[in-house]
Design a protein around this motif. Sequence first.
Motif, mmCIF file in Angstrom:
data_model
loop_
_atom_site.group_PDB
_atom_site.id
_atom_site.type_symbol
_atom_site.label_atom_id
_atom_site.label_comp_id
_atom_site.label_asym_id
_atom_site.label_seq_id
_atom_site.Cartn_x
_atom_site.Cartn_y
_atom_site.Cartn_z
ATOM 1 N N GLN A 1 45.143 44.699 36.139
ATOM 2 C CA GLN A 1 43.912 44.896 35.362
ATOM 3 C C GLN A 1 43.987 43.865 34.242
ATOM 4 N N ASN B 1 41.090 44.084 38.534
ATOM 5 C CA ASN B 1 39.945 44.707 37.861
ATOM 6 C C ASN B 1 39.146 45.576 38.812
ATOM 7 N N GLY C 1 35.764 45.534 35.960
ATOM 8 C CA GLY C 1 36.176 44.818 34.760
ATOM 9 C C GLY C 1 35.066 44.686 33.737
ATOM 10 N N PRO D 1 40.688 47.561 30.896
ATOM 11 C CA PRO D 1 41.755 47.455 31.892
ATOM 12 C C PRO D 1 42.787 48.591 31.789
ATOM 13 N N VAL E 1 48.751 45.323 33.162
ATOM 14 C CA VAL E 1 47.533 45.300 32.351
ATOM 15 C C VAL E 1 47.692 44.196 31.319
#
Lengths: 151, 242
Positions: B127, B169, B173, B188, B213
Amino acid sequence: MSSKQEKPDHVDTLSFPQVTDLNRPFWEGCADGRLFLQFCEKCMKFQWYPRPLCIRCGRANLQWKESLGRGIVYSFTIVRFPVQTYRNPVYFKSEFPYAVGLVELEEKVRIYARITECNLSELRIGMRVDLTFVKLTDALSFPAFRPASDK
Amino acid sequence: QYGTTVEQIGKIAVEQRKNALRNPLAYMKKELTIDDYLSSKLISDPIKLLDCCLPVNQGLGLVIANPKMAKRITDKPVYLVRFEERDAYYHGDIMTPDITYTGIADASRAIFQGEKKMSIRDMDFAQIYDDYCIAVIMQLEDLGFCEKGKGGEFVETHSVAFDGDLPVNTGGGQLSSGQPGLAGGFVPVVEAVMQLRREGGNRQVRNAKKGCVTGIGGLAYGRNVMMTSVGVLSSSNEDINR
């Protein structure tokens, strides 16, 4: 070596930079059509933007030396729109689109500045540029760059 | 510098939109094609409109507790097992750095090349703070999924959709789900936590056990982003770095 352009419109809508003891040599140099950079005698290197100490060794007593005013475009962008229309000075309305470059000077520092007197479609990373100035008022000019005259 | 193409960058926008379409909370509900991306208007060359994340109103929250307490309030705790932050990073010379690197590279090195065994290949998803498509590509490189400069190629040859080779994502996102101002950093993080709690709905990454992340923000003069951080979240407490 440097030239000043026509005074742009709506300069009164801009917020002007604060001149401090630290940055005064830079702004006074600009008003005079000269770009001054800080230089550390111990490191024998330049730095930009003005800082109270040498960014490498931490020494105070930095000198101000005039730049040769020659560099290359390390990167650039072409600003086409205001970031936030409601708080954007009217001055910029007539400026879009304009080019902002990250110019690497021969003194081995990089400075953000407008790239002027240039067809925007001719901008290239690596192109050689020469220092010029944009005059806002009699007391305030800022450095910009234009394509190098020697080809 | 590396020959990354607009099509490669645009694929990030297209794939993340696919993920967003499976996220009921995502702002964007319409499919995005590469032609839509390529024809979107220039904002500040070379950034186009569809390179930019969307400002939205959104609230995001997490309950944070020590592992013992966490087990009392949920049967699906998620553990922060690694975290590194680098601010004002520069790569190379201090006045003339290579600005294609972000502090993510240094943070990632500390996490994935340090002593405590963990490989970037162990990540079931990434993410990645996505204010712009190019930021995702730079961070994929800096995280170590590929070499610096090969991010475009990586995206071209891998699927980053929620069910792809490397899910990125997975909720769409900030590019397609939205960026709630300065709370964007939680987009994220919350998506990672949801995935690890198997609350990803029909965008659930299969067998997601751990993922990374990132957070980025600010611009340092003449450098890349000012603040960067990398975290690894896991559904197991075995990976906790002691």
